[in-house]
Design an enzyme around this catalytic site. Structure first.
Site, short mmCIF file in Angstrom:
data_model
loop_
_atom_site.label_atom_id
_atom_site.label_comp_id
_atom_site.label_asym_id
_atom_site.label_seq_id
_atom_site.Cartn_x
_atom_site.Cartn_y
_atom_site.Cartn_z
N GLU A 1 -19.90 15.46 33.73
CA GLU A 1 -18.99 16.34 32.99
C GLU A 1 -18.17 17.19 33.95
OE1 GLU A 1 -20.81 17.70 28.87
OE2 GLU A 1 -22.23 18.06 30.51
N LYS B 1 -16.53 21.76 22.01
CA LYS B 1 -16.62 20.67 22.97
C LYS B 1 -16.70 19.36 22.19
CE LYS B 1 -19.46 19.59 27.02
NZ LYS B 1 -20.62 20.10 27.79
#
Length: 122
Positions: free
Chosen positions: A23, A100
């Site tokens: 990420e 997210k």
């Protein structure tokens, strides 16, 4: 304190936040919603930008934070945004929601999110 508020919803930026190394290497979109609580009566009476919060400047601050240094947790990212707004703008309270949409979760979902509400310390 009045319950007036300025709302900025769906601010989307590309950032490198997350607990997984991938990420922080690849990045992903983050969506920020804000509610800024302050007395809007002076702005309503005077029609003067100086009597309110310039939300273009708020946008730029949030953009700088989300696209800046990486955070492992959405909680830390949301806290950085709320701290920046309270330090830089004449608001009494701020609600920050960070979404997210590509969180590394199995299955189908719209997004993972954190929402915090912080008040100016007297």
């Amino acid at each position: 304190m009045g319950q007036d508020k300025i709302i900025l919803a769906g601010l989307e930026f590309y950032g490198f936040h997350g607990n997984h190394p991938a990420e922080q290497q690849l990045g992903q979109p983050f969506i920020v919603d804000l509610e800024l609580y302050l007395d809007l009566e002076p702005a309503g009476r005077t029609d003067a930008l100086e009597a309110t919060v310039n939300y273009g400047q708020v946008y730029r601050l949030v953009q700088e934070i989300v696209t800046g240094r990486p955070y492992k947790l959405l909680e830390a990212l949301a806290a950085a945004i709320s701290d920046g707004i309270l330090a830089g703008f004449p608001v009494d309270e701020v609600l920050v929601r960070v979404k997210k949409p590509r969180a590394p979760l199995p299955g189908s979902f719209d997004y993972a999110a954190v929402e915090i509400r912080r008040r100016r310390k007297e």
